[in-house]
Enzyme design. Structure first.
Site, mmCIF file in Angstrom:
data_model
loop_
_atom_site.group_PDB
_atom_site.id
_atom_site.type_symbol
_atom_site.label_atom_id
_atom_site.label_comp_id
_atom_site.label_asym_id
_atom_site.label_seq_id
_atom_site.Cartn_x
_atom_site.Cartn_y
_atom_site.Cartn_z
ATOM 1 N N HIS A 105 41.021 34.370 40.475
ATOM 2 C CA HIS A 105 41.052 35.820 40.712
ATOM 3 C C HIS A 105 42.443 36.374 40.364
ATOM 4 C CE1 HIS A 105 39.752 39.628 42.278
ATOM 5 N NE2 HIS A 105 40.682 39.651 43.206
ATOM 6 N N ASN A 126 39.347 36.696 30.823
ATOM 7 C CA ASN A 126 39.171 35.251 30.607
ATOM 8 C C ASN A 126 38.066 35.088 29.577
ATOM 9 O OD1 ASN A 126 37.724 36.286 33.200
ATOM 10 N ND2 ASN A 126 36.454 34.599 32.480
ATOM 11 N N HIS A 151 41.909 45.492 45.487
ATOM 12 C CA HIS A 151 41.208 46.769 45.389
ATOM 13 C C HIS A 151 41.735 47.637 46.509
ATOM 14 C CE1 HIS A 151 37.910 45.707 42.508
ATOM 15 N NE2 HIS A 151 38.431 44.521 42.780
ATOM 16 N N HIS A 191 31.392 46.425 45.558
ATOM 17 C CA HIS A 191 30.601 45.455 44.798
ATOM 18 C C HIS A 191 29.405 44.990 45.624
ATOM 19 C CE1 HIS A 191 34.728 45.113 43.225
ATOM 20 N NE2 HIS A 191 34.156 44.861 42.069
ATOM 21 N N MET A 197 30.909 41.765 37.421
ATOM 22 C CA MET A 197 30.159 41.894 38.675
ATOM 23 C C MET A 197 30.025 43.347 39.144
ATOM 24 S SD MET A 197 32.136 38.792 40.595
ATOM 25 C CE MET A 197 32.581 37.306 39.694
ATOM 26 N N SER A 198 30.172 44.268 38.218
ATOM 27 C CA SER A 198 30.155 45.685 38.642
ATOM 28 C C SER A 198 29.531 46.550 37.557
ATOM 29 C CB SER A 198 31.589 46.140 38.910
ATOM 30 O OG SER A 198 32.337 46.154 37.697
ATOM 31 N N TYR A 256 28.348 42.018 45.707
ATOM 32 C CA TYR A 256 28.641 40.711 46.330
ATOM 33 C C TYR A 256 29.367 40.839 47.665
ATOM 34 C CZ TYR A 256 33.384 41.128 44.319
ATOM 35 O OH TYR A 256 34.627 41.567 43.976
ATOM 36 N N GLU A 257 29.904 42.022 47.939
ATOM 37 C CA GLU A 257 30.566 42.220 49.237
ATOM 38 C C GLU A 257 29.537 42.371 50.362
ATOM 39 O OE1 GLU A 257 34.286 44.847 49.053
ATOM 40 O OE2 GLU A 257 33.289 45.312 47.165
ATOM 41 N N SER A 304 39.194 45.983 38.808
ATOM 42 C CA SER A 304 40.133 44.925 39.201
ATOM 43 C C SER A 304 41.408 44.964 38.384
ATOM 44 C CB SER A 304 39.525 43.550 38.927
ATOM 45 O OG SER A 304 38.584 43.246 39.867
HETATM 46 N N1 HPA Z 1 32.568 36.532 35.083
HETATM 47 C C1 HPA Z 1 32.227 37.496 35.951
HETATM 48 N N2 HPA Z 1 33.073 38.441 36.351
HETATM 49 C C2 HPA Z 1 34.312 38.422 35.866
HETATM 50 C C3 HPA Z 1 34.739 37.448 34.964
HETATM 51 C C4 HPA Z 1 33.805 36.449 34.547
HETATM 52 O O1 HPA Z 1 34.114 35.532 33.758
HETATM 53 N N3 HPA Z 1 36.034 37.705 34.678
HETATM 54 C C5 HPA Z 1 36.390 38.817 35.377
HETATM 55 N N4 HPA Z 1 35.346 39.257 36.103
#
Ligand code: HPA
Length: 271
Positions: free
Chosen positions: A246, A233, A59, A81, A209-210, A83-84, A28
């Site tokens: 995002h 973050n 992406h 991913h 998530m990857s 989640y997709e 990302s």
């Molecule tokens: N959690 C999960 N995936 C993420 C995060 C997060 O805080 N930040 C960027 N991708």
């Protein structure tokens, strides 16, 4: 399946007079790194037989073959991913194909949330180990011994030599690097404050998530892996008033991208 990996690899290599040595997965906000590659061939995912197509904003969905840091590489600008809605076989299909393109090394990058209280937004974390918190392991199912062993050892997944080299390069360029454990979950929700806290108690430093499925599959096939997270973050307990969007994840990763590019380029040159 092997025939399918070979067929896709043959399609990708068509017209090229070399095989890439190193695979790179751009996470990302890090897709810009792809634009620094002296490209010989760029193929959109939708044009590659049997490749899934990325659905996430930011992406880009291209495979780039070319030269970076003097090495022949193949880079995924955009990844798939869980989640997709893809199966684990689909999520990891490009990594299997990369093996048949001839790669010996895989560099994987991602955007992640930091739980380690020492971390700041914009830090780069070298992944020294991971926790697979996906509800499924990508190696579940019949094992093909031509690809790798049924019960892969996981004690040395992230290559020590690559980690040492990355640290040396970072030091030379005054780039501060963190090192830690990445925990991979399905998403697409970010974590609740209680979940960030739980992950920290479990021993993780960053969450995303990857990466974990891709690295498991690469390691299964004997590929040497390096993982890097951009901390976009930090967890809510430390910052109770902050929310994570995002856009923010993309922006922070984009800001860090020049440092990441330098690191990857010099690492490639050093191999
Ligand atoms: N959690 C999960 N995936 C993420 C995060 C997060 O805080 N930040 C960027 N991708």
């Amino acid at each position: 399946m092997i025939e399918k990996f070979k067929k896709t690899a043959d399609f990708i290599l068509e017209g090229l007079n070399y095989k890439p040595e190193i695979g790179i997965v751009l996470g990302s906000g890090l897709g810009g790194l792809g634009d620094r590659i002296e490209a010989d061939k760029v193929i959109r995912y939708e044009d590659i037989p049997d490749f899934p197509v990325s659905t996430v904003e930011g992406h880009q969905g291209k495979l780039i073959l070319g030269t970076l840091g003097g090495k022949k590489i193949v880079a995924m600008q955009g990844r798939f991913h869980y989640y997709e809605g893809y199966s684990m076989d689909m999520v990891t299909f490009p990594i299997r194909v990369m093996k048949f393109l001839g790669i010996e090394y895989l560099f994987v990058s991602n955007a992640a949330g930091g739980m380690n209280p020492e971390f700041n937004v914009g830090d780069i974390m070298l992944i020294k180990d991971h926790i697979n918190h996906f509800p499924i392991n990508p190696l579940i199912g019949k094992n093909n011994p031509e690809l790798g062993s049924r019960f892969p050892d996981m004690s040395k997944v992230y290559n020590k030599e690559l980690i040492t080299k990355a640290k040396e390069i970072a030091k030379k360029h005054n780039i501060s690097l963190q090192e830690g454990v990445y925990i991979g979950s399905t998403g697409p929700t970010l974590e609740t404050p209680a979940e960030y806290k739980m992950f920290r108690i479990w021993g993780a430093d960053a969450t995303g998530m990857s990466t974990v499925p891709e690295v498991i599959v690469a390691h299964h096939m004997g590929i040497k892996c390096l993982g890097m997270s951009v901390i976009t973050n930090i967890d809510k307990p430390a910052h109770p008033d902050g929310e994570t969007t995002h856009d923010e994840v993309q922006n922070v990763a984009g800001d860090v991208e020049p440092k990441m590019t330098l690191l990857i380029k010099e690492l490639l040159s050093s191999l």
